[in-house]
Every structure is written in structure tokens, then in C-alpha cells.
Design an enzyme around this catalytic site. Structure first.
Site, PDB file in Angstrom:
ATOM      1  N   SER A   1       0.827  -1.196   0.000  1.00 50.70           N
ATOM      2  CA  SER A   1       0.000   0.000   0.000  1.00 50.70           C
ATOM      3  C   SER A   1       0.869   1.258   0.000  1.00 50.70           C
ATOM      4  CB  SER A   1      -0.955  -0.045   1.194  1.00 50.70           C
ATOM      5  OG  SER A   1      -1.961   0.922   1.088  1.00 50.70           O
TER       6      SER A   1
ATOM      7  N   ASP B   1     -10.216  -5.383  -3.402  1.00 45.99           N
ATOM      8  CA  ASP B   1      -9.537  -4.410  -2.548  1.00 45.99           C
ATOM      9  C   ASP B   1     -10.443  -3.189  -2.343  1.00 45.99           C
ATOM     10  OD1 ASP B   1      -7.821  -2.295  -1.606  1.00 45.99           O
ATOM     11  OD2 ASP B   1      -6.096  -3.395  -2.367  1.00 45.99           O
TER      12      ASP B   1
ATOM     13  N   HIS C   1      -7.480  -5.864   0.732  1.00 46.99           N
ATOM     14  CA  HIS C   1      -6.270  -5.068   0.922  1.00 46.99           C
ATOM     15  C   HIS C   1      -5.424  -5.510   2.119  1.00 46.99           C
ATOM     16  CE1 HIS C   1      -4.056  -1.402  -0.135  1.00 46.99           C
ATOM     17  NE2 HIS C   1      -3.971  -1.079   1.143  1.00 46.99           N
TER      18      HIS C   1
END
Length: 278
Positions: free
Chosen positions: A147, A224, A256
Site C-alpha cells: 500500500s 480491494d 487489501h
């Protein structure tokens, strides 16, 4: 450098250290997994892992389930915190800015500039520290992340290819100058001039730097919840234009979080093993 914690793990040790950082002007912690080979003094390949928003130096060690494969491959794993911390360090108005959200860049705007120097911290200070203190093969160092940390891994690899020989990412923020997370962070840390942002945007960097790696691996879940912030298609387009090989794997039903990361962690470690030995 002070040892804060050490735990036996797959015949190696998972440790946490604390030290006074010159870059961050405060005490900082990092985690490190040392496989059995390293404990015996053998030089080992090493991977820096950059975590995402709200995470700490310990999140990866607990949640990613990477140590078993790292032990098999003889990899040292280094996990810095995601930002400077402490009472004297500026705090943001939300979880996506300030402490826990350093974005792996050097801030130039107040009140962030004094402590938020995460690019220098990772790529210069911590890099030099661990190579000096642990049996790391300096020619076999890679970087990966998740991320916000995937953004950091991609951008730092592209900026410092002489330091990082391989790079991969889980659900990275691929074009932060074109998503709300990145726009907010860059405005706070770098100012409103969007031309400055391009030096910290993976999609823009790959177009200016060209092909630097034999391959880049990205895994992305198609369920996600933050998919609209990540823009993997923009990075794929930039790689095609730059002639950079990219292995972008998109997975139905994965979100995610760290269950997603666990599912493909072995693939990433094995990817780096091939890249670092080539």
C-alpha cells in the site's frame, strides 16, 4: 542501537531495535529477522519491507508470515516504522497523515519538515546502519512493501537502483499524485506544486527513469476496498512505455489486508531470491 526484543523464530531470531535517528531527529525502531545463517555470521541477502498506513515496525513480523520462507532462503528481513513518532513529532488530523503515515518521502513543509524525512531515513541512514551491523551481502539487497509502503518500495527502488537490486509490491499506491491519499500527503509534505510531486510518483518515475530491473512483481486484489486509490493500470501503462518488464497479477476475491499478503508472500520472497542471484 539498543535491542528491545528478541524471539526465536524458525531457527533464527526476530528482533526489534531502537536507535536515535539523525534523519528523523527522534528515537526510532526497526524490526529485523535474522535467519540461522546470519546468526552464524554468514553474509545473507536482505530485503527491506515498507509497511502501509497506520502500521509499525512490528506489523509485518506478526501478520505477514514471512519468516518461514525467509529462513529457508537465508534472507534477512528489515522492517522500519512507517513514520517518526513521539510527543515532539507533529500529528495529523486523520490516520492518513502524520504519525503512522510518513509516505517514505522527505517533507519540506511545516510542521512536517523537522522530523518527516523518511526517504533519507530508509535509503541512507537505516540502510547504512544495518549493512554495518549485520552480515548482509551488499550486492544482494531488495525492497518490497504494501500500500503506502508499496509506493515507497517502488519509488525508492527507482531512485536508488544502485542500492536495491530487486523490487516488488502488494497493492501499492502506484500513482499517488492522482489519488486522494497521495494528493493529501503530497500537499501537506511537499506543497502545492504538483511538478514536485512527480519525483515521488512511481508511474511518473518509471517514465523518466526507464527500465532498471529485470522484472517488477505486483500483486493486487480485485476486491480491494481501496482499489480506486491504487491505480495499477497507470503503472502498467508507464512500464509498457518505458520498456520495463512488469508482472502484475490481479486476484479475484482478495482484499487489501494481510490475509491477502500472507497468501502470496512466499511468491514474493522467491521472486527476490531469483532477482538477487541474477
Amino acid at each position: 542501537m539498543q535491542l528491545v526484543q528478541s524471539n526465536q523464530c524458525f531457527q533464527g531470531e526476530q528482533r526489534i531495535y531502537s536507535f536515535d535517528s539523525v534523519s528523523l531527529k527522534t528515537s526510532s525502531r526497526f524490526g529485523i529477522f535474522l535467519p540461522e545463517q546470519a546468526l552464524k555470521g554468514q553474509d545473507c541477502p536482505a530485503l527491506f519491507y515498507l509497511a502501509g498506513l497506520t502500521c509499525t515496525e512490528e506489523t509485518f513480523a506478526i501478520k505477514a508470515h514471512a519468516q518461514r520462507m525467509a529462513a529457508q532462503l537465508g534472507f534477512i528481513l528489515i522492517t522500519p516504522d512507517t513514520s517518526p513518532r513521539g510527543d515532539e513529532v507533529a500529528k495529523g488530523d486523520h490516520w492518513d497523515i502524520g504519525q503512522g503515515a510518513g509516505f517514505y518521502i522527505n517533507a519540506v513543509q511545516e510542521p512536517w519538515a523537522e522530523h518527516f524525512q523518511m526517504e533519507s531515513f530508509v535509503a541512507d541512514e537505516l540502510y547504512a546502519l544495518v549493512l554495518a551491523q549485520f552480515p548482509i551481502c551488499s550486492e544482494q539487497v531488495g525492497i518490497f512493501g504494501h500500500s503506502m509502503g508499496g509506493h515507497g518500495a517502488l519509488t525508492l527502488a527507482l531512485k536508488y537502483p544502485e542500492k536495491f537490486k530487486s523490487v516488488s509490491a502488494f497493492a501499492p499506491i502506484c500513482a499517488p499524485s492522482q489519488c486522494p491519499w497521495g494528493e493529501k500527503a503530497f500537499t501537506h509534505y511537499l506543497g502545492a506544486d504538483q511538478t514536485v510531486w512527480q519525483a515521488h510518483d512511481a508511474a511518473a518515475l518509471i517514465q523518466s527513469k526507464g527500465a532498471l530491473f529485470q522484472d517488477i512483481l505486483i500483486d493486487q486484489g480485485l476486491s480491494d476496498q481501496f482499489y480506486s486509490q491504487l491505480n495499477p493500470a497507470l503503472f502498467r501503462e508507464a512500464c509498457i512505455k518505458a520498456g520495463q518488464k512488469l508482472t502484475l497479477r490481479e486476484h479475484e476475491a482478495y482484499d487489501h489486508g494481510y490475509y491477502f499478503i500472507q497468501s502470496f508472500m512466499d511468491d514474493h520472497l522467491q521472486f527476490h531470491a531469483v532477482q538477487l542471484q541474477s
